[in-house]
Enzyme design. Structure first.
Site, PDB file in Angstrom:
ATOM      1  CB  ALA A  15      -1.332  -0.037   1.062  1.00 30.76           C
TER       2      ALA A  15
ATOM      3  CG  ASP B 162      -3.480  -3.345   0.649  1.00 30.57           C
ATOM      4  OD1 ASP B 162      -3.242  -4.942   1.965  1.00 30.57           O
ATOM      5  OD2 ASP B 162      -2.458  -3.502   0.047  1.00 30.57           O
TER       6      ASP B 162
ATOM      7  CG  ASN C  25      -2.796  -6.928   4.971  1.00 30.45           C
ATOM      8  OD1 ASN C  25      -1.980  -6.451   4.301  1.00 30.45           O
ATOM      9  ND2 ASN C  25      -2.129  -8.083   5.472  1.00 30.45           N
TER      10      ASN C  25
END
Ligand code: MRU
Length: 346
Positions: free
Chosen positions: A47, A235, A245
Site C-alpha cells: 500500500a 491496505d 489486507n
C-alpha cells in the site's frame, strides 16, 4: 535494508518485485503510463509503496506535458485518473494522488515550471514522510514484542512494500535492532507468493531469522505453540477498525483468536480511511484467474477451471488486539481511538 524505489528528478527506478528473488533487477519509469503499468502488474506493490510511486507518476505526468498551459489541468486530471484506476483496495494510492491534486489546485495560477517544482517537492515529501512514519510505527510497535518472540507475518509489509523500513516488518526490524531475540514465520502467501519471494528474501538480507511455511500450515504451527504474536500490514482500515489486507489475513486472525495469540495490525495514518464506516464498504480487488491456475510459469490446474481470485480480505475489528500506527497504538474501541488519532497529526 533493501531500497524499493529511487527518484533522480526524471525517472522513477523501481526494484522489479515480480522478478524477486530470482532476479534483482530494476525497471525505469520515465512517464506516468509506465508507473501506472508497474502498479497494475505489481512490479511495485504494497500500500504505501503504491502511494509513493503514484505521487512520482503525477510528477512524471506533469514533466512530460508539452501542450499549452490551458490544457494542463485537463491533462493532469487524466494522469490522476489513470493512476487511480490501477488497483482499488489500498487507500494509500488515492490518498497520495489526491494529496498531489490538492497541491495542483493550490498553485494552479503559477507558471508551469513552478507547478512542476512544487509537485516534485510534494512527491519527495510523501516518500520521505513514509520512511519516517514506518520508523515511528517501529518505535511504538517494538514495545508489544516480548524479549524473546516468534512472530508470524503474512504477505510482505516490509521495506519492499513501503518507501523503506516497513510497517509489520518495521516493528519486527525495530525489535530486532533493539537486541530482542526475534524470529519470524512467514506465510508463503498464495497466489503471488509475496511471503515466500519477498518477506523471506528481505528478512534474510537483513539477517533476521525467518522460517517459511505454506499458508495452510499456520494453524498447526500455532497449535504447536510456536507463535507468540501475529503482525500484519494493512491496505485500508475503516473507521470501525475493520482491516483490509492480503487474502488470508482474515483466516490468520480467526486462528490467532482460537489459539489466544495476540493479533496486531501495523499501518501509517495514510492507510486509515475514516470515510468508510466499516470494512464492508472496502472494494476488494479481484485479479486475473491464471494467477491461481499457475505458480510462476508452471500450470498447476486444468486449463479453464473456474477460479475465484480476491486479492484481499477484511478482518473484522473484534479479531484485532491493537492497531500499531505512527502516532501510537490504538486499542478497541477503534471508532473512537482511530478518530482521535487521525485528529492528532504527525
Ligand atoms: O497485493 P499486494 O502485494 O500489494 O498486497 C500487499 C499487502 O497486502 C500488504 O500487507 C499491505 O499493502 C501492507 S504493506 C505495508
Amino acid at each position: 535494508m533493501v531500497e524499493t524505489m529511487s527518484w533522480d528528478g526524471n525517472c522513477l527506478e523501481l526494484l522489479d518485485q515480480q522478478k524477486l528473488p530470482r532476479e534483482v533487477v530494476t525497471v525505469r519509469c520515465t512517464d506516468y503510463r509506465s508507473v501506472a503499468d508497474a502498479i497494475k502488474t505489481m512490479k511495485v506493490r504494497g500500500a504505501p509503496a503504491i502511494g509513493a510511486a503514484a505521487a512520482f507518476g503525477m510528477v512524471l505526468g506533469a514533466k512530460r506535458f508539452s501542450g499549452p498551459k490551458e490544457e494542463f489541468t485537463t491533462h493532469m486530471r487524466q494522469v490522476a485518473r489513470a493512476l487511480k484506476e490501477t488497483r482499488p483496495t489500498a487507500v494509500n494510492l488515492f490518498w497520495a494522488v489526491e494529496r498531489m491534486e490538492r497541491v495542483l489546485t493550490e498553485v494552479k495560477e503559477q507558471s508551469l515550471p513552478n507547478i512542476i517544482d512544487r509537485l516534485e517537492k510534494e512527491a519527495v515529501e510523501i516518500f520521505e514522510e513514509d520512511r519516517r512514519l514506518n520508523k515511528s510505527i517501529g518505535r511504538y510497535g517494538k514495545e508489544v514484542v516480548p524479549q524473546n518472540a516468534t512472530i508470524l507475518t503474512h504477505c510482505n509489509a516490509g521495506s519492499l512494500a513501503t518507501a523503506g523500513y516497513g510497517t509489520a516488518l518495521g516493528v519486527i526490524r525495530a525489535a530486532h535492532e533493539e537486541g530482542k531475540n526475534i524470529s519470524v514465520f512467514a506465510d508463503e502467501t498464495r497466489p503471488l507468493l509475496q511471503g515466500a519471494r519477498l518477506t523471506a528474501w528481505e528478512l534474510m538480507e537483513d539477517g533476521i531469522p525467518v522460517t517459511l511455511i505454506t499458508d495452510n500450515m499456520a494453524g498447526y504451527v500455532m497449535k504447536l505453540g510456536k507463535i507468540d504474536l501475529v503482525i500484519v500490514g494493512a491496505d485500508r482500515i475503516a473507521a470501525n477498525g475493520d482491516v483490509a489486507n492480503k487474502i488470508g489475513t482474515y483466516s490468520l486472525a480467526v486462528l490467532a483468536k482460537e489459539h489466544n495469540i495476540p493479533f496486531y495490525v501495523a499501518a501509517p495514518y495514510s492507510t486509515i480511511d475514516l470515510s468508510l464506516a466499516t470494512g464492508e464498504e472496502i472494494v476488494i480487488e479481484e485479479r486475473e484467474h491464471n494467477e491461481v491456475r499457475t505458480i510462476g510459469d508452471t500450470v498447476i490446474a486444468p486449463p479453464g477451471v473456474p477460479v475465484f481470485n480476491p486479492a484481499f480480505d477484511v478482518t473484522p475489528n473484534q479479531l484485532i488486539t491493537a492497531i500499531i500506527t505512527d502516532r501510537g497504538i490504538v486499542k478497541p474501541p477503534y471508532d473512537k481511538g482511530l478518530k482521535t488519532m487521525m485528529e492528532g497529526g504527525e
